[in-house]
Every structure is written in structure tokens, then in C-alpha cells.
Design a protein around this motif. Structure first.
Motif, PDB file in Angstrom:
ATOM      1  N   ILE A   1       0.828  -1.206   0.000  1.00 48.00           N
ATOM      2  CA  ILE A   1       0.000   0.000   0.000  1.00 48.00           C
ATOM      3  C   ILE A   1       0.865   1.261   0.000  1.00 48.00           C
ATOM      4  N   SER A   2       0.606   2.139  -0.968  1.00 46.66           N
ATOM      5  CA  SER A   2       1.296   3.436  -1.002  1.00 46.66           C
ATOM      6  C   SER A   2       0.274   4.530  -0.747  1.00 46.66           C
ATOM      7  N   MET A   3       0.668   5.511   0.043  1.00 40.01           N
ATOM      8  CA  MET A   3      -0.254   6.607   0.364  1.00 40.01           C
ATOM      9  C   MET A   3       0.407   7.966   0.150  1.00 40.01           C
ATOM     10  N   ARG A   4      -0.392   8.919  -0.285  1.00 38.87           N
ATOM     11  CA  ARG A   4       0.069  10.301  -0.405  1.00 38.87           C
ATOM     12  C   ARG A   4      -0.972  11.201   0.232  1.00 38.87           C
ATOM     13  N   SER A   5      -0.497  12.215   0.959  1.00 41.29           N
ATOM     14  CA  SER A   5      -1.409  13.157   1.588  1.00 41.29           C
ATOM     15  C   SER A   5      -1.233  14.521   0.952  1.00 41.29           C
ATOM     16  N   GLN A   6      -2.335  15.127   0.545  1.00 41.40           N
ATOM     17  CA  GLN A   6      -2.276  16.465  -0.043  1.00 41.40           C
ATOM     18  C   GLN A   6      -2.742  17.505   0.967  1.00 41.40           C
ATOM     19  N   GLY A   7      -3.410  17.050   2.001  1.00 42.09           N
ATOM     20  CA  GLY A   7      -3.908  17.967   3.028  1.00 42.09           C
ATOM     21  C   GLY A   7      -3.050  17.868   4.275  1.00 42.09           C
ATOM     22  N   GLY A   8      -3.696  17.925   5.433  1.00 42.27           N
ATOM     23  CA  GLY A   8      -2.947  17.958   6.691  1.00 42.27           C
ATOM     24  C   GLY A   8      -2.684  16.591   7.300  1.00 42.27           C
ATOM     25  N   LEU A   9      -3.310  15.557   6.764  1.00 39.03           N
ATOM     26  CA  LEU A   9      -3.176  14.248   7.405  1.00 39.03           C
ATOM     27  C   LEU A   9      -1.762  13.679   7.245  1.00 39.03           C
ATOM     28  N   ASP A  10      -1.221  13.188   8.368  1.00 40.22           N
ATOM     29  CA  ASP A  10       0.119  12.594   8.364  1.00 40.22           C
ATOM     30  C   ASP A  10      -0.024  11.105   8.041  1.00 40.22           C
ATOM     31  N   VAL A  11       0.220  10.741   6.772  1.00 35.34           N
ATOM     32  CA  VAL A  11       0.003   9.344   6.385  1.00 35.34           C
ATOM     33  C   VAL A  11       1.073   8.390   6.936  1.00 35.34           C
ATOM     34  N   SER A  12       2.180   8.940   7.435  1.00 37.24           N
ATOM     35  CA  SER A  12       3.185   8.041   8.027  1.00 37.24           C
ATOM     36  C   SER A  12       2.593   7.369   9.273  1.00 37.24           C
ATOM     37  N   GLN A  13       1.650   8.071   9.945  1.00 40.67           N
ATOM     38  CA  GLN A  13       1.006   7.498  11.131  1.00 40.67           C
ATOM     39  C   GLN A  13       0.036   6.383  10.746  1.00 40.67           C
ATOM     40  N   VAL A  14      -0.623   6.548   9.610  1.00 40.20           N
ATOM     41  CA  VAL A  14      -1.509   5.484   9.106  1.00 40.20           C
ATOM     42  C   VAL A  14      -0.652   4.259   8.769  1.00 40.20           C
ATOM     43  N   ALA A  15       0.450   4.514   8.063  1.00 46.83           N
ATOM     44  CA  ALA A  15       1.349   3.408   7.676  1.00 46.83           C
ATOM     45  C   ALA A  15       1.880   2.697   8.917  1.00 46.83           C
ATOM     46  N   LEU A  16       2.246   3.478   9.905  1.00 44.90           N
ATOM     47  CA  LEU A  16       2.784   2.933  11.160  1.00 44.90           C
ATOM     48  C   LEU A  16       1.767   2.013  11.836  1.00 44.90           C
ATOM     49  N   ALA A  17       0.489   2.404  11.765  1.00 46.19           N
ATOM     50  CA  ALA A  17      -0.580   1.591  12.374  1.00 46.19           C
ATOM     51  C   ALA A  17      -0.683   0.217  11.713  1.00 46.19           C
ATOM     52  N   PHE A  18      -0.162   0.107  10.479  1.00 46.39           N
ATOM     53  CA  PHE A  18      -0.188  -1.182   9.773  1.00 46.39           C
ATOM     54  C   PHE A  18       1.223  -1.775   9.641  1.00 46.39           C
ATOM     55  N   GLY A  19       2.139  -1.320  10.480  1.00 49.56           N
ATOM     56  CA  GLY A  19       3.479  -1.910  10.496  1.00 49.56           C
ATOM     57  C   GLY A  19       4.430  -1.346   9.453  1.00 49.56           C
ATOM     58  N   GLY A  20       4.039  -0.256   8.781  1.00 53.87           N
ATOM     59  CA  GLY A  20       4.914   0.363   7.769  1.00 53.87           C
ATOM     60  C   GLY A  20       5.510   1.645   8.293  1.00 53.87           C
ATOM     61  N   GLY A  21       5.772   2.590   7.383  1.00 52.82           N
ATOM     62  CA  GLY A  21       6.361   3.858   7.804  1.00 52.82           C
ATOM     63  C   GLY A  21       6.493   4.803   6.630  1.00 52.82           C
ATOM     64  N   GLY A  22       7.231   5.897   6.842  1.00 55.06           N
ATOM     65  CA  GLY A  22       7.448   6.832   5.743  1.00 55.06           C
ATOM     66  C   GLY A  22       7.550   8.264   6.185  1.00 55.06           C
ATOM     67  N   HIS A  23       6.972   9.128   5.372  1.00 57.18           N
ATOM     68  CA  HIS A  23       7.011  10.566   5.608  1.00 57.18           C
ATOM     69  C   HIS A  23       5.584  11.072   5.841  1.00 57.18           C
TER      70      HIS A  23
END
Ligand SMILES: [Mn+2]
Length: 324
Positions: free
Chosen positions: A270-292
Motif C-alpha cells: 500500500i502506497s499513500m500520499r497526503s495532499q492535506g494535513g493528514l500525516d500518512v506516516s502514522q496510518v502506515a505505522l498503524a499497519f506496520g509500515g512507515g514513511g514521511h
């Protein structure tokens, strides 16, 4: 910010080691490969014996990088220093790093992910840096290693890849200065942009068409699936969906864009990009991933319906909470 002390400690680790293993993360991108190979050529110029490695093969689009044909799948085991590049966790090196084989061997961690776990003996980690290669450039200065065209081409590829050619929100003036310096050292911006971002096979365009055809929109989330069947039908290689997430993120309706990639055996990438204020690294972290903050990813096991439902619910819930 990366401290002066960390840079000096990294320099000392490198000076003390004769054999060095450089390792990029699994499913390598232009920043991981560019940082690894740029540093590889620099350290070799210093007289170090180096081995560059990555658990996964180099995607065809990055085969223009000098040294891409010399990348091993794992370390030999006789190295006195391991340098991890662009990896937020040691596990991101996959089978390139064997814990038993490298017991007691120091790790230098060079990375820019906000979710980095600081797993190294020395951590050159700066989440405000748009790319890992910009951190490698600072290290090269610290080591008095001059840039040449080969090093510069590798490093410029990392910047161009991670900033989508200076278009991402985290691009800063120093990124442009770094790129200018790399061009002055002999890297061709046009060639790097062409190879790393623009050029695609007709099969890959067919694949993109299939993925975009299934695009869905709801509550500020735009998402699509890249399935094994689409790959079979288009004839596109496994990695040719690369980059499409950035196109999804451009949808006007997208506060968050998500690309679900079916990888077989019930595994969904799963790849995610946020254009607004949401920090998608936290979503990724909740599923064992990570990022920016604005670009993150994770790998989840489960049926497509279940995984899609869970990830979208997590994102929508966070969007709702952020609103109130
Ligand atoms: Mn990166």
C-alpha cells in the motif's frame, strides 16, 4: 536536523573500516539506489573495499545508474561496517542484512524517514531532508571526497526521484542548490529526469490505464488497485506501476490518495500520499509500515476486500478526527 557530531562520528566509522557493506531497502527506489551508488563510488575513490547490495533486483528504469550492474543481493559477512541507506527500520533491508552474520558489526544509518527507529550505532537521520542523497552529499563533504560525474548522476537521481523533480512540498532551497552542484559536477538533469521519471514502456502505459480505470473516490480519499491480472493483461513488469501513486495524488478530490498493489499470496502493498494535513506516516505505522508525513507505505496480509476496508476506514477515521 542532523548534528555535526553525528557527521563526525559517521566519518570516523568509515575511516576505521576497510571493508564496507552498503545496503539499500527492499523494492529499491531512485533515492535508495542513488544514495547507495553515489556513496559506493565515493568510498571506492577513497580506497575502501565496498560491496553494494539490495535484497531485490534493480528496477529496469534505474539500470542507467553507474554501478547498478554490480549490486549483490546480500553481504559477504566479512565487512567491518554496514551502511543502511534510505531505510526507516533495519528490517527494510530484508535479506540483504543477516543479523547472525553481522552480529557486532556497527551500522551507520543514513535516512530521512520520520518513522526512522534510529537503529544504527551512528544515525545520520534528518526527516526534514527531502532525500537521503542530500545527507550523503553532506557526508561526502565531511570525508573530503570530491564529486565526479558518476557520483553526481547517482545523487541527482535520488533528488529527482524523491522530490518528483522539485515538485513535492518538502522541496527546499538547499535541494535546488544541491542539484545545481551535482549538475556542475557533470550530472545531466535532462537524462536523469527522462530515465527516472518520464520514460515508460507502452505495456506500462496499458497497466496505468487499467489501474486508473478502476479509480474510486469517496470522502476525500481517492484510491485504486493494481492487480496481478492487470499485469498479466498489459505485459508490464512487476515494478512498472511505480510512480502512478503521484498521479493519483493529483486528483482534485484527493486529500489522501491510496494505491493498493496486489503482490500474490495474499500480500497487499500500500502506497499513500497526503495532499492535506493528514500525516500518512502514522496510518502506515498503524499497519506496520512507515514513511514521511505526505508519502508513506505499508505491506498488509489479507484478502483485497478486507485490507481495502481496514486501510480506508483508518484513513477516513483520522480525517474525521482531524476535522473536529
Ligand atoms: Mn528517500
Amino acid at each position: 536536523m542532523m548534528s555535526r557530531k553525528a557527521l563526525q562520528a559517521a566519518r570516523d566509522l568509515i575511516r576505521a573500516a576497510d571493508r564496507i557493506l552498503l545496503a539499500a531497502h527492499v523494492d529499491p527506489d531512485g533515492d535508495a539506489l542513488g544514495a547507495m551508488l553515489g556513496l559506493y563510488w565515493g568510498l571506492r575513490g577513497m580506497g575502501k573495499e565496498c560491496l553494494a547490495c539490495c535484497a531485490d533486483p534493480v528496477p529496469q528504469v534505474f539500470s542507467f545508474l553507474p554501478g547498478s550492474g554490480e549490486i549483490a543481493r546480500r553481504g559477504r559477512g566479512d565487512e567491518g561496517l554496514i551502511i543502511a541507506l534510505d531505510a526507516g527500520q533495519l528490517e527494510r533491508l530484508g535479506s540483504a542484512y543477516d543479523e547472525t552474520l553481522f552480529q557486532g558489526v556497527p551500522v551507520l544509518n543514513i535516512d530521512h524517514h520520520t518513522t526512522n527507529t534510529l537503529f544504527g550505532q551512528v544515525n545520520l537521520v534528518d526527516a526534514s531532508s527531502p532525500s537521503t542523497v542530500e545527507l550523503v552529499m553532506k557526508l561526502l563533504v565531511e570525508l573530503d571526497i570530491p564529486l565526479d560525474a558518476r557520483i553526481a548522476t547517482c545523487l541527482l537521481t535520488g533528488i529527482v526521484h524523491d522530490t518528483q523533480c522539485f515538485r513535492t512540498a518538502n522541496t527546499i532551497p538547499s535541494t535546488l542548490r544541491a542539484a545545481a552542484e551535482l549538475m556542475e559536477a557533470g550530472a545531466s538533469l535532462r537524462k536523469v529526469v527522462d530515465k527516472a521519471l518520464t520514460t515508460r514502456s507502452a505495456a506500462s502505459l496499458h497497466l496505468w490505464g487499467g489501474i486508473l480505470d478502476g479509480l474510486r473516490v469517496s470522502d476525500g480519499v481517492v484510491w485504486a488497485w493494481e492487480t496481478l491480472e492487470m499485469h498479466r493483461r498489459s505485459g508490464a513488469a512487476e515494478d512498472e506501476g511505480r510512480g502512478l501513486i503521484n498521479l493519483l495524488a493529483g486528483a482534485q478530490e484527493a486529500e489522501v490518495a491510496v494505491l493498493f498493489r496486489e503482490r500474490g499470496e495474499g500480500i497487499v502493498d500500500i502506497s499513500m500520499r497526503s495532499q492535506g494535513g493528514l500525516d500518512v506516516s502514522q496510518v502506515a505505522l498503524a499497519f506496520g509500515g512507515g514513511g514521511h508525513r505526505r508519502a508513506a507505505g505499508c505491506v498488509v496480509k489479507g484478502s483485497p476486500e478486507l485490507v481495502e476496508g481496514q486501510v480506508l476506514e483508518e484513513i477516513k477515521e483520522r480525517l474525521r478526527t482531524a476535522e473536529t
